[in-house]
Scaffold this active site. Structure first.
Site, short mmCIF file in Angstrom:
data_model
loop_
_atom_site.label_atom_id
_atom_site.label_comp_id
_atom_site.label_asym_id
_atom_site.label_seq_id
_atom_site.Cartn_x
_atom_site.Cartn_y
_atom_site.Cartn_z
N THR A 162 48.63 50.19 43.95
CA THR A 162 48.26 49.58 42.68
C THR A 162 48.53 50.60 41.58
O THR A 162 48.33 51.80 41.78
CB THR A 162 46.75 49.24 42.71
OG1 THR A 162 46.54 48.21 43.65
CG2 THR A 162 46.23 48.83 41.35
N ARG A 190 43.50 35.29 47.49
CA ARG A 190 42.60 36.46 47.50
C ARG A 190 42.81 37.28 46.23
O ARG A 190 43.92 37.62 45.87
CB ARG A 190 42.90 37.31 48.73
CG ARG A 190 42.10 38.62 48.80
CD ARG A 190 42.88 39.79 48.24
NE ARG A 190 42.21 41.08 48.43
CZ ARG A 190 42.59 42.21 47.82
NH1 ARG A 190 43.62 42.19 47.00
NH2 ARG A 190 41.95 43.32 48.02
N GLY A 192 41.84 40.82 44.18
CA GLY A 192 41.33 42.16 44.43
C GLY A 192 40.50 42.67 43.27
O GLY A 192 40.10 41.91 42.38
N ASP A 193 40.28 43.96 43.28
CA ASP A 193 39.47 44.61 42.25
C ASP A 193 40.22 44.78 40.93
O ASP A 193 39.61 44.85 39.86
CB ASP A 193 39.04 46.00 42.73
CG ASP A 193 40.27 46.87 43.04
OD1 ASP A 193 41.15 46.41 43.81
OD2 ASP A 193 40.37 47.98 42.50
N THR A 213 42.75 52.51 42.14
CA THR A 213 43.70 52.00 43.11
C THR A 213 43.05 52.08 44.48
O THR A 213 42.07 52.82 44.66
CB THR A 213 45.01 52.81 43.06
OG1 THR A 213 45.96 52.24 43.98
CG2 THR A 213 44.81 54.27 43.40
N GLY A 214 43.55 51.32 45.45
CA GLY A 214 42.98 51.43 46.79
C GLY A 214 42.52 50.10 47.33
O GLY A 214 42.90 49.03 46.82
N GLY A 216 40.63 47.03 47.70
CA GLY A 216 39.92 46.36 46.62
C GLY A 216 38.51 45.89 46.93
O GLY A 216 37.63 45.93 46.06
#
Ligand code: GLY
Length: 296
Positions: A162, A190, A192-193, A213-214, A216
């Site tokens: 991300t 779906r 994510g964050d 990033t990472g 989520g």
């Protein structure tokens, strides 16, 4: 990030830095700088954003992005869009030209088209590298008898890359933007964050600009960008707060990821609990880029 992708990542974040800096150098706004920086990374197939993103379970690219202005707290976000090359541009239009904050799927694409952003085909965003990555992943998942094969803390390879940017302008305003293709083999729909305020992105002149990033799901549950900004508002430095955020992510939910943080005084924090994260920053005095260790 495999060894043979390290140079591409350094190159990509350095190009993004240059684009953002060009805006700031001519006296432009932090909001414009983060948008331009993120566009460069969305256009770069190295990253999980824009064209070249991870594919979802159906073999489609589905993108999320958020941009936020620390001066006004205005924000614009898009989720699950499939026909936008640069979701951050649509997010910026929402911030600037809509009373709303967040649009998803076809509604987001319709809003973008109505505001002058060209739509593409989803196939235009799909590249052979990612078709092969998904094929290999689904084949392995089938062998394990689990077609969802949810990401875990042991598997840092399927929820990375991300992109995000934070900036401080001459007027003293900060801004943040984050953009992603999400996780490999994610279920369609779906989210994510990255596009959620306070999770993958946050900016407030009273605290900090943050992008994460990472993986989520843990980042969302911890509302990690806002959690970090709150530490800064309480008087802590970005460097410490970024590291604390990564410790919290790991200790509380066994999550993995990375974070970039900037406060209105110009202090920065860069941290990650993954083996690598590409980062670059520039001030009037100094420019640096890196991949493995946390920066000051
Ligand atoms: N951090 C990106 C995602 O999990 O969607």
């Amino acid at each position: 990030m495999p060894d043979d992708m390290v140079d591409a990542h350094i190159h990509g974040v350095t190009n993004a830095l240059a684009a953002g800096w060009r805006v700031l150098e001519r006296g432009g706004a932090a909001l414009d700088a983060v948008e331009e920086a993120v566009v460069i990374m969305e256009d770069d197939e190295t990253f999980d954003a824009g064209r070249g993103s991870f594919l979802n379970r159906d073999g489609k690219v589905q993108l999320d992005a958020l941009i936020m202005d620390g001066a006004t707290l205005r924000a614009g976000g898009v989720g699950c869009v499939e026909r936008l090359r640069n979701p951050v541009r649509a997010a910026r239009k929402i911030l600037s030209e809509s009373p709303h904050v967040y649009f998803v799927a076809e509604g987001a694409e319709r809003f973008a088209a109505e505001h002058g952003i060209a739509l593409c085909k989803n196939e235009d965003l799909v590249i052979p590298r990612e078709v092969e990555r998904l094929r290999a992943y689904q084949a392995e998942a089938a062998q394990h008898g689990n077609d969802l094969f949810a990401p875990s803390s042991d598997d840092v390879t399927i929820s990375h890359d991300t992109v995000g940017a934070v900036a401080l302008d001459r007027a003293g305003n900060i801004a943040a933007a984050t953009s992603t293709g999400g996780t490999l083999n994610k279920a369609p729909g779906r989210l994510g964050d990255s596009s959620l305020i306070g999770c993958g992105c946050y900016a407030n002149n009273e605290s900090a600009a943050v992008s994460t990033t990472g993986w989520g799901e843990p980042i969302m549950k911890l509302v990690l960008a806002k959690w970090t900004a709150d530490r800064i508002q309480a008087g802590n430095l970005p460097e410490w707060s970024a590291q604390e955020a990564m410790n919290y992510l790991k200790q509380r939910l066994d999550g993995h990821g990375g974070i970039i943080v900037l406060n209105p005084e110009g202090h920065i924090g860069i941290a990650h609990n993954t083996p690598r994260m590409a980062w670059a920053y520039k001030t009037v005095r100094k420019q640096e880029a890196g991949i493995e260790k946390s920066a000051p």
